[in-house]
Design a protein around this motif. Sequence first.
Motif, PDB file in Angstrom:
ATOM      1  N   SER A 238       0.814  -1.222   0.000  1.00  0.00           N
ATOM      2  CA  SER A 238       0.000   0.000   0.000  1.00  0.00           C
ATOM      3  C   SER A 238       0.846   1.269   0.000  1.00  0.00           C
ATOM      4  O   SER A 238       0.372   2.345  -0.389  1.00  0.00           O
ATOM      5  CB  SER A 238      -0.935   0.021   1.220  1.00  0.00           C
ATOM      6  OG  SER A 238      -0.207   0.214   2.427  1.00  0.00           O
ATOM      7  N   LEU A 239       2.101   1.154   0.431  1.00  0.00           N
ATOM      8  CA  LEU A 239       2.979   2.332   0.488  1.00  0.00           C
ATOM      9  C   LEU A 239       3.300   2.883  -0.897  1.00  0.00           C
ATOM     10  O   LEU A 239       3.827   3.987  -1.027  1.00  0.00           O
ATOM     11  CB  LEU A 239       4.275   1.983   1.230  1.00  0.00           C
ATOM     12  CG  LEU A 239       4.133   1.697   2.726  1.00  0.00           C
ATOM     13  CD1 LEU A 239       5.462   1.227   3.304  1.00  0.00           C
ATOM     14  CD2 LEU A 239       3.635   2.925   3.478  1.00  0.00           C
ATOM     15  N   ASN A 240       2.998   2.099  -1.931  1.00  0.00           N
ATOM     16  CA  ASN A 240       3.209   2.598  -3.292  1.00  0.00           C
ATOM     17  C   ASN A 240       2.210   3.707  -3.650  1.00  0.00           C
ATOM     18  O   ASN A 240       2.488   4.537  -4.513  1.00  0.00           O
ATOM     19  CB  ASN A 240       3.070   1.449  -4.300  1.00  0.00           C
ATOM     20  CG  ASN A 240       4.222   0.476  -4.230  1.00  0.00           C
ATOM     21  OD1 ASN A 240       5.288   0.718  -4.789  1.00  0.00           O
ATOM     22  ND2 ASN A 240       4.015  -0.643  -3.539  1.00  0.00           N
ATOM     23  N   SER A 241       1.043   3.704  -2.994  1.00  0.00           N
ATOM     24  CA  SER A 241       0.009   4.696  -3.304  1.00  0.00           C
ATOM     25  C   SER A 241      -0.407   5.553  -2.117  1.00  0.00           C
ATOM     26  O   SER A 241      -0.958   6.630  -2.295  1.00  0.00           O
ATOM     27  CB  SER A 241      -1.244   3.984  -3.856  1.00  0.00           C
ATOM     28  OG  SER A 241      -0.962   3.346  -5.081  1.00  0.00           O
ATOM     29  N   PHE A 242      -0.153   5.057  -0.896  1.00  0.00           N
ATOM     30  CA  PHE A 242      -0.600   5.778   0.296  1.00  0.00           C
ATOM     31  C   PHE A 242       0.559   6.026   1.250  1.00  0.00           C
ATOM     32  O   PHE A 242       1.529   5.270   1.271  1.00  0.00           O
ATOM     33  CB  PHE A 242      -1.698   4.993   1.016  1.00  0.00           C
ATOM     34  CG  PHE A 242      -2.828   4.570   0.125  1.00  0.00           C
ATOM     35  CD1 PHE A 242      -3.691   5.508  -0.421  1.00  0.00           C
ATOM     36  CD2 PHE A 242      -3.034   3.233  -0.174  1.00  0.00           C
ATOM     37  CE1 PHE A 242      -4.726   5.123  -1.250  1.00  0.00           C
ATOM     38  CE2 PHE A 242      -4.066   2.828  -1.007  1.00  0.00           C
ATOM     39  CZ  PHE A 242      -4.913   3.774  -1.547  1.00  0.00           C
ATOM     40  N   LYS A 243       0.421   7.064   2.049  1.00  0.00           N
ATOM     41  CA  LYS A 243       1.442   7.379   3.049  1.00  0.00           C
ATOM     42  C   LYS A 243       1.314   6.438   4.243  1.00  0.00           C
ATOM     43  O   LYS A 243       0.266   5.836   4.477  1.00  0.00           O
ATOM     44  CB  LYS A 243       1.294   8.834   3.517  1.00  0.00           C
ATOM     45  CG  LYS A 243       1.566   9.867   2.439  1.00  0.00           C
ATOM     46  CD  LYS A 243       1.393  11.274   3.002  1.00  0.00           C
ATOM     47  CE  LYS A 243       1.666  12.326   1.941  1.00  0.00           C
ATOM     48  NZ  LYS A 243       1.469  13.704   2.466  1.00  0.00           N
TER      49      LYS A 243
END
Length: 434
Positions: A238-243
């Motif tokens: 998820s870190l690819n799109s969200f902080k």
Amino acid sequence: MLFGAGNLIFPVHLGQLAGKNWLLASSGFLISGVLIPLMSLLAISITRSNGIYDLAKPIGKRYALIFLILIHATLGPLFATPRTATVPFTIGFANHIPSHLQGIGLLIFSAVFFGIVYFLSATEAKITNLIGKILNPVFLIMLFVIFLLAFINPIGSSNTAVTAAYVHNSFTNGFLEGYNTMDCLAALAFGITVITAIKGLGIKKSKEVSIATAKSGFIGILGVALIYICLIWLGATSLNSFKLSSNGGTALAQIAHYYLGTIGDALLATLTTVTCLTTAMGLVVAFAQDFHREFPKISYKKFLAFNCFLSFIIANLGLDQIIAWSTPVLMLLYPLAISLVILGILSPLFKNDPIVYKVTTALTLIPALFDMINSTPDMLKNTQFMQAIVSFAEKYIPLFNLGFGWLMFSILGLVIGLIIHFVRSEKSLKTIED
């Protein structure tokens, strides 16, 4: 019974914290979050205990009562039960409410939530069976739909950034993150219910009950472990799109919206609320039943009302605050619980001799208190007095910086206790022969 609010959010958060080291971190998480709860059930089965109090009684009746109160307070109105309201609010509703209205939003949501919990628990409504047998499986199916979509179309690679704490200590920090599920404590509280269910199948002999617990538990933990691994992997990708979020609830909501859109938001909000409702009911009923049994002058409904009201008050501190203040308590209770579980499993070796329990627990308690102090929120930890205590522990307690200061002390206590037991047994045998 064990899969509740924390089991959803902490694996996702762990994945975000560990990044590309998610697999190593998950191995530590699975030991504390999956294997040790199973060992808790085995300990209750092997010792033929009726719950936490009986399991801890060899240490002393007063200690057993204090330990029972601390665990139920942790699972009850102080941390786990308030979390059953804050987690669905964070996952399903917070993102759709303006930041300046989230306080009043949580207030209204938690008031309605715990009002329903009290009503259904006080009247022992059979709706809980419907919820548990139908809606909980539906929720799990929804999770697996998200997992399937994630594997077909990943948000991105799991080779993402690693937070400082997980660069070199992914396994140990993953193990400590597993404390937040509180499943070891919950297994001790609910264990007798599981054992009774197994006996209800016609399995009566102690050894056969233990074997059945191990076999069925192993199948169960494989399923839970699979869910955890998927959630941790989702957190890392998820870190690819969200902080990086402050808690896994926010991250899980973002992931669900990414794959299922607005419909997913509504479905996740509904199902999370309902499943957390059943978890809350299980917790408040267990709390009220156990405390009414120990303090019969106070009615079951009064304990129930007290738990629901205090849980409502603490829920309005917010999820982040609940997690921050629960951590030091878990750093104290978990080493004591783990050592007690291991002692219970090994008890046939030393014939349940209280001296082994007492020495092991006494030596485990000392570093556990230091670990608790080291985990307090910064407003306390940064005081001069607390810093002096932490500095002392860092200097003289092995593995303290990893959060495992209790481990060597616990092993030492077990060895000393066993030596005392066998020396006494040898002397008693010689006395009888003479």
